[in-house]
Design an enzyme around this catalytic site. Structure first.
Site, short mmCIF file in Angstrom:
data_model
loop_
_atom_site.label_atom_id
_atom_site.label_comp_id
_atom_site.label_asym_id
_atom_site.label_seq_id
_atom_site.Cartn_x
_atom_site.Cartn_y
_atom_site.Cartn_z
N MET A 1 -58.17 -0.96 -41.40
CA MET A 1 -57.28 0.42 -42.78
C MET A 1 -57.57 0.29 -43.63
O MET A 1 -57.93 -0.63 -44.98
CB MET A 1 -55.86 0.29 -42.07
CG MET A 1 -55.13 0.25 -41.06
SD MET A 1 -53.37 0.30 -40.80
CE MET A 1 -53.17 0.73 -39.28
N LEU B 1 -51.54 4.47 -49.85
CA LEU B 1 -50.61 3.68 -49.54
C LEU B 1 -50.83 3.65 -47.46
O LEU B 1 -50.38 5.21 -46.98
CB LEU B 1 -49.63 3.18 -49.27
CG LEU B 1 -49.07 2.46 -50.86
CD1 LEU B 1 -48.19 1.81 -50.70
CD2 LEU B 1 -50.12 1.54 -51.21
N ASP C 1 -60.68 -7.23 -48.57
CA ASP C 1 -61.77 -7.05 -49.28
C ASP C 1 -62.23 -8.49 -49.93
O ASP C 1 -61.83 -9.09 -50.59
CB ASP C 1 -61.62 -6.73 -50.49
CG ASP C 1 -60.99 -4.90 -50.52
OD1 ASP C 1 -62.35 -4.28 -50.43
OD2 ASP C 1 -60.07 -3.89 -49.46
N ARG D 1 -60.07 4.60 -47.02
CA ARG D 1 -61.67 6.01 -47.95
C ARG D 1 -61.69 6.19 -46.18
O ARG D 1 -62.35 7.56 -45.91
CB ARG D 1 -62.44 4.81 -47.84
CG ARG D 1 -62.91 4.27 -49.42
CD ARG D 1 -63.56 3.87 -49.66
NE ARG D 1 -64.07 3.67 -50.95
CZ ARG D 1 -63.72 2.72 -51.67
NH1 ARG D 1 -63.36 1.93 -51.54
NH2 ARG D 1 -63.54 3.75 -53.31
N GLN E 1 -64.09 0.00 -62.48
CA GLN E 1 -64.79 -0.51 -61.12
C GLN E 1 -65.58 1.29 -59.96
O GLN E 1 -65.85 -0.08 -59.22
CB GLN E 1 -63.60 -0.50 -60.16
CG GLN E 1 -62.34 -0.09 -59.35
CD GLN E 1 -61.54 -0.91 -58.68
OE1 GLN E 1 -60.79 -1.66 -59.42
NE2 GLN E 1 -61.32 -1.13 -56.88
N GLN F 1 -63.44 -9.78 -53.02
CA GLN F 1 -63.08 -9.37 -53.93
C GLN F 1 -61.58 -10.98 -54.21
O GLN F 1 -61.24 -10.97 -55.39
CB GLN F 1 -62.31 -7.97 -53.84
CG GLN F 1 -60.70 -7.74 -54.73
CD GLN F 1 -60.80 -6.17 -54.97
OE1 GLN F 1 -61.08 -5.66 -54.79
NE2 GLN F 1 -59.42 -6.56 -54.26
N GLY G 1 -53.00 2.88 -54.61
CA GLY G 1 -52.89 3.87 -53.32
C GLY G 1 -53.24 4.16 -52.60
O GLY G 1 -53.91 2.99 -51.90
N HIS H 1 -50.90 -1.87 -46.13
CA HIS H 1 -50.77 -1.93 -47.56
C HIS H 1 -49.50 -2.28 -47.48
O HIS H 1 -48.29 -3.51 -47.36
CB HIS H 1 -50.60 -1.04 -48.42
CG HIS H 1 -51.86 -0.51 -49.35
ND1 HIS H 1 -52.69 0.78 -48.38
CD2 HIS H 1 -53.02 -1.35 -50.29
CE1 HIS H 1 -53.83 0.66 -49.46
NE2 HIS H 1 -53.90 -0.30 -50.16
#
Length: 265
Positions: free
Chosen positions: A184, A33, A150, A187, A61, A153, A31, A37
């Site tokens: 972007m 966004l 990420d 956080r 996580q 990930q 979320g 995203h």
């Protein structure tokens, strides 16, 4: 555009779409966004008949000292951005829908989860792999889109998908940056003006490392050390097939940020 908060209803919509011969794209998010995203959603909408976005701040996580409670949330805004980017469905379940009781099962991807983010945030990738495995099981056959910011990930998810034989094609998409190079991230909202200025050191460090590849780790570390408001967590070089990836994690006062760039030698 529908916003759904129950697993059965979400699964039913996607099963019905596939039953009509439509292809499904999935964009998993936590979320809040942003344009990064939106680029994932837009790519899915261009390639798939139906695009579903998940909005779920996954507690598994987040470790001790992480920002679970302060993680930004705005579902109405997220639904608007998702719709404008081309999504037809938003799945935004409450925590007790995803985890109705104690979670006794977790997914661990060995080796790929151990270094860098895995070392700095023990258990983080187990939480990521577990929730993504759950989402893949809920959604079914699809193409799933993840950002390359990420990068570790993405590697973990790709290996998990392969090892567990999920009927999912995992697609990595390019990092979307601010005009000054900052990747972007949801956080970024936590950054004060001074921290926001200091945060540009991540991309500058990656650029200097790429320009002096044989000394990339030392050059990246020196670049971060010259920024008083930034503290280096790690600066690493990993081989990715015939190319390399420079990865960095920095804490800009209280907010931890990551970034990476690819390098062809």
């Amino acid at each position: 555009m529908q916003v759904i908060d129950r697993i059965d209803a979400f699964r039913k919509e996607l099963d019905a779409a596939r039953g009509r011969g439509r292809t499904v794209g999935l964009v998993p998010t936590m979320g809040f966004l942003h344009d990064g995203h939106a680029s994932l959603i837009g790519r899915s909408a261009a390639e798939r008949d139906v695009t579903a976005v998940t909005v779920f701040v996954n507690p598994l996580q987040f470790g001790a000292g992480d920002d679970l409670a302060s993680y930004p949330r705005d579902l109405d805004r997220d639904a608007q951005i998702a719709s404008q980017a081309g999504a037809e469905l938003v799945f935004a379940p409450p925590v007790d829908e995803m985890y109705p009781g104690p979670v006794l099962t977790s997914v661990h991807v060995a080796e790929l989860s151990d270094a860098m983010e895995g070392a700095s945030r023990p258990g983080h990738f187990d939480g990521v792999a577990t929730v993504v495995a759950k989402l893949f099981a809920i959604v079914g056959p699809c193409r799933a889109y993840f950002g390359e910011k990420d990068f570790q990930q993405l590697a973990v998810i790709r290996r998990m998908t392969q090892d567990l034989s999920f009927p999912v094609e995992v697609v990595g998409c390019p990092i979307v940056r601010e005009p000054d190079g900052l990747a972007m991230s949801s956080r970024n909202v936590h950054l004060s003006p001074d921290e926001r200025r200091a945060a540009t050191v991540l991309y500058r460090a990656l650029q200097t490392g790429a320009a002096d590849f044989p000394n990339a780790r030392a050059v990246m570390a020196a670049t971060v050390a010259a920024e008083p408001l930034a503290h280096l967590d790690y600066a690493e070089v990993v081989e990715t097939g015939n190319d390399f990836r420079l990865l960095i994690a920095v804490r800009a006062v209280t907010t931890r940020l990551i970034d990476n760039v690819g390098v062809t030698v």
